[in-house]
Design a protein around this motif. Structure first.
Motif, PDB file in Angstrom:
ATOM      1  N   MET B  77       0.839  -1.204   0.000  1.00 19.78           N
ATOM      2  CA  MET B  77       0.000   0.000   0.000  1.00 19.78           C
ATOM      3  C   MET B  77       0.873   1.253   0.000  1.00 19.78           C
ATOM      4  N   LEU B  78       1.887   1.248   0.859  1.00 19.41           N
ATOM      5  CA  LEU B  78       2.766   2.416   0.932  1.00 19.41           C
ATOM      6  C   LEU B  78       3.365   2.696  -0.435  1.00 19.41           C
ATOM      7  N   ASN B  79       3.831   1.654  -1.085  1.00 19.82           N
ATOM      8  CA  ASN B  79       4.451   1.859  -2.391  1.00 19.82           C
ATOM      9  C   ASN B  79       3.435   2.310  -3.431  1.00 19.82           C
ATOM     10  N   VAL B  81       0.854   4.167  -2.819  1.00 17.56           N
ATOM     11  CA  VAL B  81       0.652   5.595  -2.556  1.00 17.56           C
ATOM     12  C   VAL B  81       1.835   6.397  -3.096  1.00 17.56           C
ATOM     13  N   LEU B  82       3.026   5.935  -2.795  1.00 18.08           N
ATOM     14  CA  LEU B  82       4.221   6.644  -3.266  1.00 18.08           C
ATOM     15  C   LEU B  82       4.248   6.707  -4.787  1.00 18.08           C
ATOM     16  N   THR B  84       1.969   7.378  -6.713  1.00 14.77           N
ATOM     17  CA  THR B  84       1.162   8.486  -7.221  1.00 14.77           C
ATOM     18  C   THR B  84       1.826   9.811  -6.896  1.00 14.77           C
ATOM     19  N   ALA B  85       3.036   9.772  -6.432  1.00 16.02           N
ATOM     20  CA  ALA B  85       3.590  10.908  -5.705  1.00 16.02           C
ATOM     21  C   ALA B  85       4.092  12.067  -6.531  1.00 16.02           C
ATOM     22  N   ASP B  87       6.926  13.920  -6.917  1.00 15.74           N
ATOM     23  CA  ASP B  87       8.302  13.995  -6.416  1.00 15.74           C
ATOM     24  C   ASP B  87       8.457  13.105  -5.185  1.00 15.74           C
ATOM     25  N   ARG B  88       8.904  11.898  -5.421  1.00 14.69           N
ATOM     26  CA  ARG B  88       8.981  10.909  -4.336  1.00 14.69           C
ATOM     27  C   ARG B  88       9.895  11.363  -3.213  1.00 14.69           C
ATOM     28  N   GLU B  89      11.048  11.925  -3.570  1.00 10.44           N
ATOM     29  CA  GLU B  89      11.968  12.301  -2.500  1.00 10.44           C
ATOM     30  C   GLU B  89      11.391  13.415  -1.649  1.00 10.44           C
ATOM     31  N   VAL B  91       8.333  13.859  -1.014  1.00 13.91           N
ATOM     32  CA  VAL B  91       7.342  13.232  -0.144  1.00 13.91           C
ATOM     33  C   VAL B  91       8.021  12.533   1.024  1.00 13.91           C
ATOM     34  N   LEU B  92       9.073  11.764   0.715  1.00 15.67           N
ATOM     35  CA  LEU B  92       9.758  11.055   1.797  1.00 15.67           C
ATOM     36  C   LEU B  92      10.336  12.039   2.803  1.00 15.67           C
ATOM     37  N   PHE B  95       7.633  13.169   4.864  1.00 14.98           N
ATOM     38  CA  PHE B  95       7.100  12.044   5.630  1.00 14.98           C
ATOM     39  C   PHE B  95       7.893  11.806   6.912  1.00 14.98           C
TER      40      PHE B  95
END
Lengths: 113, 113
Positions: B77-79, B81-82, B84-85, B87-89, B91-92, B95
């Motif tokens: 699930m986490l992945n 959601v990520l 759809t992110a 800019d993943r970094e 977001v992290l 987070f």
DNA sequence: GGTGATTTCTACACGCTGTAGTAATGGTGT
DNA sequence: ACACCATTACTACAGCGTGTAGAAATCACC
């Protein structure tokens, strides 16, 4: 809580990518599909009810904007998912094993406050 | 992709918490509510279609178990959601600012491989 | 005050979920 | 082989969320 349908997601995407707020007509024009304005208005109203969109009622036409940035929203989702987790640390441990090295490195840097 | 309803989630929870596989009757008995077995069977079939549940068809009664542990599922699930992110970094970065210190510390340790 | 743009209200189809009845199937004992 | 009981499969339906839009109300401007 906020599970979006396809069109809702498309609209949010537009709002997230747009610097300024948009009118319903703006949104309709930028969506590839050929939808009635009323359709767009319905979706925007529903997104407003879900508190994903803020509406300026003082102007005519009303202007819509996202209440949170895409990143903020994504973080909310992440926390929501983590909230269902049971053993959060176990999940996080597994999770970092699944992300690309570059991102793990970035995380390491960020945690080295 | 796997958005579960309330009853579906309850059933998954049982399966995740149970060491062995369960029959439909087992599941019904362990759910607090007083449901017909056919209801439970319907839900189990739908969960099987969603590939959240595996079914042993060779035994009578059939026995059901989760295809992934609760933690594995949460990571998926986490992945998702990520994914759809955008800019993943970014977001992290946000987070890790939102999680409790103890978990941040655990993450730091885990990344110090 | 009429007119055109905008917004609200109402409606409906469709898919998903909760719920369960009825029909089919399978194992078991005699 | 048959009948019986447990189990499973099939079918059904209501309720809700979403996509879709028409009709009705509202508003701003000439």
């Amino acid at each position: 809580m906020a599970t979006l349908g396809g069109l809702e997601r498309s609209v949010m995407s537009l709002l997230w990518d747009s610097a300024e707020s948009l009118s319903a007509n703006d949104v309709r024009d930028r969506l590839g599909e050929d939808l009635a304005v009323t359709t767009v208005l319905t979706v925007l109203s529903r997104l407003e009810r879900k508190e994903m969109v803020r509406r300026e009622r003082s102007t005519r036409p009303h202007r819509y904007s996202a209440t949170a940035s895409r990143e903020e929203h994504t973080v909310e989702m992440l926390n929501e998912v983590l909230g269902t987790a049971g053993d959060r640390e176990a999940v996080l441990a597994r999770f970092i094993g699944t992300i690309p090295d570059s991102e793990a490195a970035a995380l390491r840097r960020l945690l080295q406050n």
